[in-house]
Design a protein around this motif. Sequence first.
Motif, PDB file in Angstrom:
ATOM      1  N   ILE A 106      -6.210  42.530  17.879  1.00  0.00           N
ATOM      2  CA  ILE A 106      -7.498  42.480  17.371  1.00  0.00           C
ATOM      3  C   ILE A 106      -8.441  42.123  16.321  1.00  0.00           C
ATOM      4  O   ILE A 106      -8.018  43.457  15.376  1.00  0.00           O
ATOM      5  N   PHE A 107      -8.746  41.330  15.320  1.00  0.00           N
ATOM      6  CA  PHE A 107      -9.652  40.953  14.787  1.00  0.00           C
ATOM      7  C   PHE A 107     -11.120  40.411  14.880  1.00  0.00           C
ATOM      8  O   PHE A 107     -10.957  39.309  15.495  1.00  0.00           O
ATOM      9  N   LEU A 108     -11.963  41.321  13.618  1.00  0.00           N
ATOM     10  CA  LEU A 108     -13.301  40.744  14.404  1.00  0.00           C
ATOM     11  C   LEU A 108     -13.777  40.092  12.200  1.00  0.00           C
ATOM     12  O   LEU A 108     -13.400  41.203  12.297  1.00  0.00           O
ATOM     13  N   ALA A 109     -14.912  39.441  12.602  1.00  0.00           N
ATOM     14  CA  ALA A 109     -15.279  38.783  11.526  1.00  0.00           C
ATOM     15  C   ALA A 109     -16.950  38.643  11.435  1.00  0.00           C
ATOM     16  O   ALA A 109     -17.072  38.361  12.977  1.00  0.00           O
ATOM     17  N   GLY A 110     -17.458  38.526  10.560  1.00  0.00           N
ATOM     18  CA  GLY A 110     -19.296  38.511  10.880  1.00  0.00           C
ATOM     19  C   GLY A 110     -19.365  36.714  11.907  1.00  0.00           C
ATOM     20  O   GLY A 110     -18.432  35.634  11.714  1.00  0.00           O
ATOM     21  N   ILE A 122      -7.949  33.505   6.602  1.00  0.00           N
ATOM     22  CA  ILE A 122      -8.331  34.241   6.123  1.00  0.00           C
ATOM     23  C   ILE A 122      -8.598  35.512   5.812  1.00  0.00           C
ATOM     24  O   ILE A 122      -9.946  35.877   6.006  1.00  0.00           O
ATOM     25  N   THR A 123      -8.174  36.732   6.031  1.00  0.00           N
ATOM     26  CA  THR A 123      -9.544  38.403   6.789  1.00  0.00           C
ATOM     27  C   THR A 123      -8.448  39.158   5.753  1.00  0.00           C
ATOM     28  O   THR A 123      -7.479  39.572   6.011  1.00  0.00           O
ATOM     29  N   GLY A 124      -9.979  40.049   5.619  1.00  0.00           N
ATOM     30  CA  GLY A 124      -9.191  40.968   4.517  1.00  0.00           C
ATOM     31  C   GLY A 124      -9.923  42.202   5.491  1.00  0.00           C
ATOM     32  O   GLY A 124     -10.309  43.563   5.144  1.00  0.00           O
ATOM     33  N   GLN A 125     -10.822  41.952   6.431  1.00  0.00           N
ATOM     34  CA  GLN A 125     -11.408  42.981   7.668  1.00  0.00           C
ATOM     35  C   GLN A 125     -10.293  43.673   8.139  1.00  0.00           C
ATOM     36  O   GLN A 125      -9.234  42.840   8.843  1.00  0.00           O
ATOM     37  N   ALA A 155       0.127  37.446  12.236  1.00  0.00           N
ATOM     38  CA  ALA A 155      -1.096  38.319  10.806  1.00  0.00           C
ATOM     39  C   ALA A 155       0.073  38.361   9.975  1.00  0.00           C
ATOM     40  O   ALA A 155      -0.191  39.812   9.221  1.00  0.00           O
ATOM     41  N   PRO A 156       0.830  37.205   9.302  1.00  0.00           N
ATOM     42  CA  PRO A 156       1.734  37.780   8.255  1.00  0.00           C
ATOM     43  C   PRO A 156       0.373  38.030   6.866  1.00  0.00           C
ATOM     44  O   PRO A 156      -0.995  37.146   6.855  1.00  0.00           O
ATOM     45  N   LEU A 157       1.404  39.195   6.501  1.00  0.00           N
ATOM     46  CA  LEU A 157       0.769  39.537   4.674  1.00  0.00           C
ATOM     47  C   LEU A 157       0.456  37.987   4.052  1.00  0.00           C
ATOM     48  O   LEU A 157       1.144  37.070   4.120  1.00  0.00           O
ATOM     49  N   TYR A 158      -1.006  37.761   3.653  1.00  0.00           N
ATOM     50  CA  TYR A 158      -1.076  36.550   2.841  1.00  0.00           C
ATOM     51  C   TYR A 158      -1.285  36.604   1.591  1.00  0.00           C
ATOM     52  O   TYR A 158      -0.898  36.075   0.133  1.00  0.00           O
ATOM     53  N   ARG A 200      -3.235  36.162   7.173  1.00  0.00           N
ATOM     54  CA  ARG A 200      -4.092  34.851   7.876  1.00  0.00           C
ATOM     55  C   ARG A 200      -3.099  35.007   8.978  1.00  0.00           C
ATOM     56  O   ARG A 200      -2.340  35.274   9.494  1.00  0.00           O
ATOM     57  N   LEU A 201      -4.450  34.743   9.758  1.00  0.00           N
ATOM     58  CA  LEU A 201      -3.870  34.458  11.590  1.00  0.00           C
ATOM     59  C   LEU A 201      -3.514  33.002  11.003  1.00  0.00           C
ATOM     60  O   LEU A 201      -4.488  31.886  11.147  1.00  0.00           O
ATOM     61  N   ASN A 202      -2.576  33.279  12.245  1.00  0.00           N
ATOM     62  CA  ASN A 202      -2.334  32.245  11.915  1.00  0.00           C
ATOM     63  C   ASN A 202      -1.373  31.525  13.993  1.00  0.00           C
ATOM     64  O   ASN A 202      -2.011  30.198  14.038  1.00  0.00           O
ATOM     65  N   SER A 203      -1.605  32.507  14.752  1.00  0.00           N
ATOM     66  CA  SER A 203      -1.373  32.392  16.399  1.00  0.00           C
ATOM     67  C   SER A 203      -2.125  33.254  16.202  1.00  0.00           C
ATOM     68  O   SER A 203      -2.401  34.125  16.697  1.00  0.00           O
ATOM     69  N   PHE A 204      -3.720  32.128  16.901  1.00  0.00           N
ATOM     70  CA  PHE A 204      -5.130  33.438  17.407  1.00  0.00           C
ATOM     71  C   PHE A 204      -5.688  32.269  18.608  1.00  0.00           C
ATOM     72  O   PHE A 204      -5.404  31.239  18.704  1.00  0.00           O
ATOM     73  N   ARG A 205      -6.347  32.952  19.322  1.00  0.00           N
ATOM     74  CA  ARG A 205      -7.466  32.756  19.680  1.00  0.00           C
ATOM     75  C   ARG A 205      -9.181  33.153  19.219  1.00  0.00           C
ATOM     76  O   ARG A 205      -9.617  33.778  19.847  1.00  0.00           O
ATOM     77  N   LEU A 206     -10.310  32.651  19.419  1.00  0.00           N
ATOM     78  CA  LEU A 206     -11.445  33.261  19.461  1.00  0.00           C
ATOM     79  C   LEU A 206     -11.410  32.971  21.296  1.00  0.00           C
ATOM     80  O   LEU A 206     -11.440  32.615  22.119  1.00  0.00           O
ATOM     81  N   VAL A 207     -12.604  34.986  21.149  1.00  0.00           N
ATOM     82  CA  VAL A 207     -12.169  34.773  22.773  1.00  0.00           C
ATOM     83  C   VAL A 207     -13.642  35.394  22.833  1.00  0.00           C
ATOM     84  O   VAL A 207     -14.169  36.162  21.754  1.00  0.00           O
ATOM     85  N   ASP A 208     -14.218  35.909  23.537  1.00  0.00           N
ATOM     86  CA  ASP A 208     -15.576  36.253  24.365  1.00  0.00           C
ATOM     87  C   ASP A 208     -15.151  38.232  23.784  1.00  0.00           C
ATOM     88  O   ASP A 208     -14.111  37.971  24.731  1.00  0.00           O
TER      89      ASP A 208
END
Length: 221
Positions: A106-110, A122-125, A155-158, A200-208
Amino acid sequence: MRTTDVSLVPYITLREGEEAAPANLIIASEWPGKFPRLRYVDEGREDRDVRGVLWARCSHTRRDERGMPTGKPRWKLMHPSRQRETMQELRCQVCVKPARTALGFIFLAGPDDYDRDASSIITGQPPVCRRHVRAAAALCPHLDSRPMVFLARSAPLYGVHGTLYGYGPDGIQVIATPDHPLPYGHPNLPTALASQLVRRLNSFRLVDLDELLQELAPEAA
């Protein structure tokens, strides 16, 4: 859980009393014929990440009985080495325990950080565990209690966020602070001082968020 413990502070949060260490930087080759790169005069193995990039040093406050940092939180800032630790090992940015869930990471973003149709993020969180996903959303000012929630299988290192150094009138000095992270392999990395590890998140889905927690409920049983 609709409320959060006001005493809870994410592990990665910078604390009052934690300050950047003196630079003592040089640009030099490790041995003749080797390409010069940014180095500390007293460099140790822990100063570089797994890809050989030099990292900014920062002091640490003492730890409490749980092994967590102490001191008043500086909410908008992350401690560079604790961010690197949790992102490198894919541990929860709040409690430092492994962040993997049965459904992925689980990754969060604004709420406005990314295009909702983006195929790559691409995330630093660092990730969060199931237990602390709602707390992280509530505690982080940037997330505004309404984060974008990414459930990632891959989520491989970028690369890294950092500052570029070079020679100037006063010797070695900052010459640029790129707005975007530098990918591993970038030609400027030998003279970069990193402050955030990026995946880098390559294989993901945006969820509630609520739906995700319902999906993960059997895992907590």
